[in-house]
Enzyme design. Structure first.
Site, mmCIF file in Angstrom:
data_model
loop_
_atom_site.group_PDB
_atom_site.id
_atom_site.type_symbol
_atom_site.label_atom_id
_atom_site.label_comp_id
_atom_site.label_asym_id
_atom_site.label_seq_id
_atom_site.Cartn_x
_atom_site.Cartn_y
_atom_site.Cartn_z
ATOM 1 C CD1 TRP A 266 -0.338 -1.465 3.215
ATOM 2 C CD2 TRP A 266 0.457 0.616 3.377
ATOM 3 N NE1 TRP A 266 0.353 -1.377 4.403
ATOM 4 C CE2 TRP A 266 0.843 -0.101 4.527
ATOM 5 C CE3 TRP A 266 0.839 1.956 3.257
ATOM 6 C CZ2 TRP A 266 1.605 0.463 5.556
ATOM 7 C CZ3 TRP A 266 1.600 2.528 4.277
ATOM 8 C CH2 TRP A 266 1.978 1.788 5.404
ATOM 9 C CG ASN A 267 5.022 1.069 0.931
ATOM 10 O OD1 ASN A 267 4.630 0.211 0.140
ATOM 11 N ND2 ASN A 267 6.263 1.102 1.365
ATOM 12 C CE LYS B 63 -4.860 -8.772 -2.300
ATOM 13 N NZ LYS B 63 -4.420 -7.440 -1.828
ATOM 14 N N PRO B 64 -3.569 -5.069 -6.293
ATOM 15 C CG PRO B 64 -4.550 -3.246 -7.304
ATOM 16 C CD PRO B 64 -4.674 -4.722 -7.183
ATOM 17 N N GLY C 95 5.834 -6.586 0.193
ATOM 18 C CA GLY C 95 5.040 -6.515 1.407
ATOM 19 C C GLY C 95 5.864 -6.867 2.624
ATOM 20 C CB SER C 96 4.874 -7.595 6.063
ATOM 21 O OG SER C 96 4.007 -8.723 5.978
ATOM 22 C CD GLU D 232 10.801 -3.960 -2.209
ATOM 23 O OE1 GLU D 232 11.183 -3.099 -1.404
ATOM 24 O OE2 GLU D 232 9.886 -3.775 -3.029
ATOM 25 C CG LEU D 233 9.826 -10.183 1.825
ATOM 26 C CD1 LEU D 233 10.156 -11.504 2.491
ATOM 27 C CD2 LEU D 233 8.368 -10.107 1.447
ATOM 28 C CB CYS E 102 10.919 -1.571 2.557
ATOM 29 S SG CYS E 102 11.196 -1.283 0.802
ATOM 30 C CD GLU F 297 9.912 -2.781 7.825
ATOM 31 O OE1 GLU F 297 10.262 -2.155 6.814
ATOM 32 O OE2 GLU F 297 9.309 -3.877 7.782
#
Length: 481
Positions: free
Chosen positions: A151-152, A175-176, A228-229, A250-251, A284, A385
């Site tokens: 979402w960022n 998928k957004p 995402g996370s 990419e976390l 991130c 984080e």
């Protein structure tokens, strides 16, 4: 107030969700519902994958120049509608408008790079086992790509996946995130206007269980690319293992920011504050741990304190605002709990540390820019984080300690180093265990670079030639007449 309703974009058409359900999208600065997005389910997702599968043969057989032309056309449309797209980003996730414009520019750069490099996906010719044989290593598209965006950076992350995927000849279902899906759907309208053939790009909105899980589980989607996370990444990797599909993740990150005794302190302080508070710390690559040499600690802290005090928090559509709201109340409460825990563990609260209230602040999720000192390396704040506007300053005695502290992390995405010493820079290249290092500058990756992390920060990477190559696989051909 009337709100716009956004359908799924599947097979070149706008379609209602089979579920007949919709997600309210809320402006985190005002609390107002600004739009509705389709709440998809498994049937919607399967329709999108079917469309992408059907479109793949013809799309993959188009020439590199043809695919490039479509991407150039899309890039021009994004450029044309830059202000509308930036305003959408600001309204749905609270990013200051001036930063939203930067995100749109980055998305343009990603599409342009993808277009420029359709003809740079190269194979190899190797001598064969006999005089008359040649071994060809070809690069071919995977098929249907499954993309999941955070979402960022709701536009840039979609561009980061769509651009290289279709440049390489794949089709994609993306998928957004349900918190900020509207700008991705506006992008879908531009994809349609650019004439990209039906089924090549499909956008299905909804939550993780409804859309994300069936996308990852689908047997006809051989590659999943997700931002995402780290916990979500682990779940995706576990689910993908059932079908032995490839994943690129990419976390999370926990970027260290090293300021040595010979650094340009004014420049370093500017970069440290920018890298921490950009997008409200919801990045991130944010500066999560600021390690400062003892010889310059007091001077650096004084500079940073004044710069943090000067940050303006408020309406993100105001050109003078530096920090907007958190994206949601849940995210705000997570950050506040971490600050309170840090203080309990011995950190000193220098600035902030609270939700802002009064006037327009009461309508949204505004958190005061926060500065903590006296933070110890073993505290939770240093390990986990934060993903919010919280800066922690940690004193180190020398470069050895700074490197050791920096590497003491489960993450390995981005890092920063400010020094004028070539020796320290050379040591950093050997000893700082992060996939991305910014030397004497603030954050912000380039479309032609390679954005990737080590350890719990993910697998694979995005951007540049190496990122583009992730969207193809090799085919080895033993060629004989």
């Amino acid at each position: 107030m009337a709100t716009e309703r956004f359908q799924h974009y599947i097979n070149g058409a706008w379609v209602d969700p089979v579920t007949k359900e919709w997600i309210d999208v809320t402006n985190p600065a005002t609390g107002e519902v600004i739009g509705e997005a389709a709440k998809g389910g498994k049937e919607d997702l399967e329709s999108a994958v079917d469309a992408a599968r059907a479109a793949f043969p013809e799309w993959s057989h188009k020439s590199a120049e043809e695919r490039a032309d479509y991407l150039y056309a899309l890039n021009e449309l994004v450029k044309r509608d830059a202000e509308k797209l930036a305003a959408t980003i600001t309204s749905e996730m609270g990013k200051p408008l001036k930063e939203a414009r930067i995100e749109v520019g980055f998305a343009q750069g990603l599409f342009r790079f993808a277009a420029e490099n359709t003809r740079r996906i190269q194979g190899e010719i190797i001598p064969g086992s006999t005089p008359d044989e040649k071994i060809l290593i070809d690069r071919v598209p995977h098929g249907v790509i499954g993309g999941i965006a955070a979402w960022n950076f709701p536009l840039a992350l979609c561009a980061r996946k769509i651009g290289p995927a279709i440049a390489a000849g794949n089709t994609i279902v993306i998928k957004p995130h349900e918190l900020s899906p509207l700008v991705a759907l506006r992008l879908g309208k531009l994809i349609d206007e650019a004439g990209i053939p039906a089924g090549v790009v499909n956008i299905v909105t909804g939550d993780g269980p409804g859309v994300g899980v069936p996308l990852v589980d689908h047997p006809d989607v051989p590659l999943i690319t997700m931002t995402g996370s780290t916990p979500a990444g682990r779940k995706i990797m576990e689910a993908a293992a059932k079908n032995l599909k490839e994943v690129r993740l990419e976390l999370g990150g926990k970027a260290p920011f090293l300021v040595m005794e010979d650094a340009d302190l004014e420049r370093a302080a500017d970069a440290a504050v920018s890298a921490r508070f950009m997008n409200n710390g919801q990045v991130c690559t944010s500066n999560e741990r600021t390690y400062v040499h003892a010889d310059v600690y007091d001077e650096f802290l004084a500079k940073v304190t004044e710069k943090v005090k000067a940050l303006k928090v408020g309406d993100p559509t105001d050109e003078s605002v530096d920090v907007g709201p958190k994206v949601s109340l849940d995210e705000l409460e997570k950050v506040h709990a971490m600050v309170e825990k840090a203080v309990e563990q011995g950190a000193k609260l220098e600035l902030g540390g609270k939700r802002l209230t009064g006037g327009d602040y009461d309508k949204g999720y505004f958190y005061a820019p926060t500065l903590l000192t006296g933070v110890a390396q073993d505290q939770d704040l240093v390990k986990n984080e934060v993903f919010g506007p919280v800066m922690s300053i940690i004193k180190v005695k020398d470069f050895d300690e700074a490197l050791a502290f920096a590497n003491d992390s489960q993450y390995g995405l981005s890092s920063y180093l400010f020094t004028e010493s070539l020796d320290k820079i050379m040591r950093m290249t050997r000893e700082l265990n992060f996939g991305e290092v910014y030397v004497n500058r603030g954050g912000g990756e380039a479309p032609q670079g390679f954005h990737h992390g080590y350890n719990q920060s993910g697998l694979g990477g995005e951007d540049g030639q190496h990122g583009l190559e992730a969207y193809v696989e090799t085919k080895t051909i033993y060629l004989n007449s």
